[in-house]
Write a protein that holds these residues in place. Structure first.
Motif, PDB file in Angstrom:
ATOM      1  N   THR A 143       0.825  -1.206   0.000  1.00  0.00           N
ATOM      2  CA  THR A 143       0.000   0.000   0.000  1.00  0.00           C
ATOM      3  C   THR A 143       0.859   1.255   0.000  1.00  0.00           C
ATOM      4  O   THR A 143       0.545   2.216  -0.713  1.00  0.00           O
ATOM      5  CB  THR A 143      -0.942  -0.014   1.225  1.00  0.00           C
ATOM      6  OG1 THR A 143      -1.686  -1.229   1.203  1.00  0.00           O
ATOM      7  CG2 THR A 143      -1.899   1.144   1.187  1.00  0.00           C
ATOM      8  N   ALA A 144       1.943   1.248   0.757  1.00  0.00           N
ATOM      9  CA  ALA A 144       2.841   2.402   0.772  1.00  0.00           C
ATOM     10  C   ALA A 144       3.476   2.620  -0.601  1.00  0.00           C
ATOM     11  O   ALA A 144       3.597   3.760  -1.067  1.00  0.00           O
ATOM     12  CB  ALA A 144       3.918   2.219   1.841  1.00  0.00           C
ATOM     13  N   LEU A 145       3.876   1.538  -1.253  1.00  0.00           N
ATOM     14  CA  LEU A 145       4.444   1.660  -2.592  1.00  0.00           C
ATOM     15  C   LEU A 145       3.403   2.171  -3.577  1.00  0.00           C
ATOM     16  O   LEU A 145       3.691   3.046  -4.411  1.00  0.00           O
ATOM     17  CB  LEU A 145       4.996   0.314  -3.060  1.00  0.00           C
ATOM     18  CG  LEU A 145       5.619   0.317  -4.450  1.00  0.00           C
ATOM     19  CD1 LEU A 145       6.835   1.236  -4.495  1.00  0.00           C
ATOM     20  CD2 LEU A 145       5.996  -1.084  -4.862  1.00  0.00           C
ATOM     21  N   MET A 146       2.168   1.664  -3.487  1.00  0.00           N
ATOM     22  CA  MET A 146       1.109   2.149  -4.375  1.00  0.00           C
ATOM     23  C   MET A 146       0.843   3.631  -4.124  1.00  0.00           C
ATOM     24  O   MET A 146       0.593   4.389  -5.062  1.00  0.00           O
ATOM     25  CB  MET A 146      -0.170   1.333  -4.183  1.00  0.00           C
ATOM     26  CG  MET A 146      -0.076  -0.067  -4.749  1.00  0.00           C
ATOM     27  SD  MET A 146      -1.636  -0.980  -4.755  1.00  0.00           S
ATOM     28  CE  MET A 146      -1.833  -1.406  -3.047  1.00  0.00           C
ATOM     29  N   LYS A 147       0.920   4.054  -2.871  1.00  0.00           N
ATOM     30  CA  LYS A 147       0.715   5.472  -2.530  1.00  0.00           C
ATOM     31  C   LYS A 147       1.807   6.333  -3.163  1.00  0.00           C
ATOM     32  O   LYS A 147       1.532   7.420  -3.677  1.00  0.00           O
ATOM     33  CB  LYS A 147       0.692   5.625  -1.006  1.00  0.00           C
ATOM     34  CG  LYS A 147       0.351   6.985  -0.525  1.00  0.00           C
ATOM     35  CD  LYS A 147      -1.119   7.228  -0.673  1.00  0.00           C
ATOM     36  CE  LYS A 147      -1.473   8.554  -0.021  1.00  0.00           C
ATOM     37  NZ  LYS A 147      -2.752   9.041  -0.471  1.00  0.00           N
ATOM     38  N   ALA A 159      -4.030   0.419 -13.123  1.00  0.00           N
ATOM     39  CA  ALA A 159      -3.684  -0.995 -13.281  1.00  0.00           C
ATOM     40  C   ALA A 159      -2.186  -1.215 -13.089  1.00  0.00           C
ATOM     41  O   ALA A 159      -1.767  -2.214 -12.492  1.00  0.00           O
ATOM     42  CB  ALA A 159      -4.127  -1.492 -14.652  1.00  0.00           C
ATOM     43  N   THR A 160      -1.376  -0.273 -13.554  1.00  0.00           N
ATOM     44  CA  THR A 160       0.068  -0.364 -13.362  1.00  0.00           C
ATOM     45  C   THR A 160       0.431  -0.252 -11.887  1.00  0.00           C
ATOM     46  O   THR A 160       1.255  -1.014 -11.381  1.00  0.00           O
ATOM     47  CB  THR A 160       0.786   0.738 -14.174  1.00  0.00           C
ATOM     48  OG1 THR A 160       0.413   0.614 -15.547  1.00  0.00           O
ATOM     49  CG2 THR A 160       2.288   0.635 -14.026  1.00  0.00           C
ATOM     50  N   ILE A 161      -0.188   0.681 -11.206  1.00  0.00           N
ATOM     51  CA  ILE A 161       0.056   0.843  -9.771  1.00  0.00           C
ATOM     52  C   ILE A 161      -0.325  -0.439  -9.032  1.00  0.00           C
ATOM     53  O   ILE A 161       0.430  -0.932  -8.189  1.00  0.00           O
ATOM     54  CB  ILE A 161      -0.730   2.050  -9.220  1.00  0.00           C
ATOM     55  CG1 ILE A 161      -0.152   3.355  -9.764  1.00  0.00           C
ATOM     56  CG2 ILE A 161      -0.733   2.058  -7.698  1.00  0.00           C
ATOM     57  CD1 ILE A 161      -1.011   4.575  -9.466  1.00  0.00           C
ATOM     58  N   PHE A 162      -1.486  -0.978  -9.345  1.00  0.00           N
ATOM     59  CA  PHE A 162      -1.931  -2.200  -8.684  1.00  0.00           C
ATOM     60  C   PHE A 162      -1.005  -3.364  -8.997  1.00  0.00           C
ATOM     61  O   PHE A 162      -0.668  -4.158  -8.115  1.00  0.00           O
ATOM     62  CB  PHE A 162      -3.364  -2.545  -9.075  1.00  0.00           C
ATOM     63  CG  PHE A 162      -3.811  -3.851  -8.494  1.00  0.00           C
ATOM     64  CD1 PHE A 162      -4.036  -3.966  -7.131  1.00  0.00           C
ATOM     65  CD2 PHE A 162      -3.969  -4.961  -9.294  1.00  0.00           C
ATOM     66  CE1 PHE A 162      -4.422  -5.181  -6.577  1.00  0.00           C
ATOM     67  CE2 PHE A 162      -4.352  -6.178  -8.753  1.00  0.00           C
ATOM     68  CZ  PHE A 162      -4.581  -6.282  -7.393  1.00  0.00           C
ATOM     69  N   LEU A 163      -0.600  -3.493 -10.245  1.00  0.00           N
ATOM     70  CA  LEU A 163       0.280  -4.579 -10.657  1.00  0.00           C
ATOM     71  C   LEU A 163       1.582  -4.566  -9.861  1.00  0.00           C
ATOM     72  O   LEU A 163       2.016  -5.589  -9.334  1.00  0.00           O
ATOM     73  CB  LEU A 163       0.561  -4.471 -12.153  1.00  0.00           C
ATOM     74  CG  LEU A 163       1.559  -5.447 -12.741  1.00  0.00           C
ATOM     75  CD1 LEU A 163       0.929  -6.818 -12.833  1.00  0.00           C
ATOM     76  CD2 LEU A 163       2.008  -4.972 -14.098  1.00  0.00           C
TER      77      LEU A 163
END
Length: 175
Positions: A95-99, A113-117
């Motif tokens: 989650t921190a990386l996605m943030k 989708a890239t962020i989630f991947l």
């Protein structure tokens, strides 16, 4: 913004987060024969998808997002593994990386989708590494990437993509 609107999001988001925690297990229990057909091993991670939606649609301003992330990680560890810390760290790190990636990328579907991947791959690698350290992951990294990460990424990216706009609409309604 009216108080009842803030309250709606504050109630709906954590309730659905806990519900999706159990949906992960129900999907695995109900469709385990399909998800674990040799040599594949697919993990549904609807909980992480919901955390991704929280990052992507900026719910952090309206509720204690990081507290919910840590609590769902602890619940996941207690309910599914019995090994405290593995999924807590995985959820928080992903989650921190996605943030952080959200700062660079925008709210379009492909960027999301890239962020989630990337977040999902980090989540899976952390859980693999923890299993390797503990001694319960006994497959090579190449086998893990090919037979678990690849099908898991495909399934969950499709789920996250299909739900992207309906969840965005739900968050708009709740705000």
């Amino acid at each position: 913004m009216a108080f009842w609107q803030i309250t709606r999001l504050r109630v709906v988001y954590p309730v659905l987060l806990v519900l999706l925690l159990f949906v992960d297990g129900a999907l695995m229990a109900g469709m385990g024969g399909i998800f674990t057909a040799f040599p594949w091993h697919v993990l549904p991670v609807t909980t992480l998808i919901w955390l991704f939606y929280g990052v992507q649609f900026d719910v952090e301003a309206d509720l204690p997002f990081w507290l919910y992330t840590v609590l769902v990680g602890i619940l996941f560890d207690m309910y599914y593994t019995g090994i405290f810390g593995t999924y807590t760290v995985a959820f928080v790190a992903a989650t921190a990386l996605m943030k952080q990636l959200k700062r660079v990328l925008d709210e379009r579907l492909l960027s999301g989708a890239t962020i989630f991947l990337i977040g999902l791959v980090v989540y899976l690698l952390i859980t693999y590494f923890a299993g390797f350290v503990i001694g319960i992951a006994n497959v090579s990294v190449a086998t893990f990437l090919l037979y678990e990460v690849l099908p898991t990424v495909i399934l969950n990216t499709i789920i996250a993509t299909v739900g992207y706009y309906p969840v965005w609409s739900l968050f708009q309604f709740l705000r």
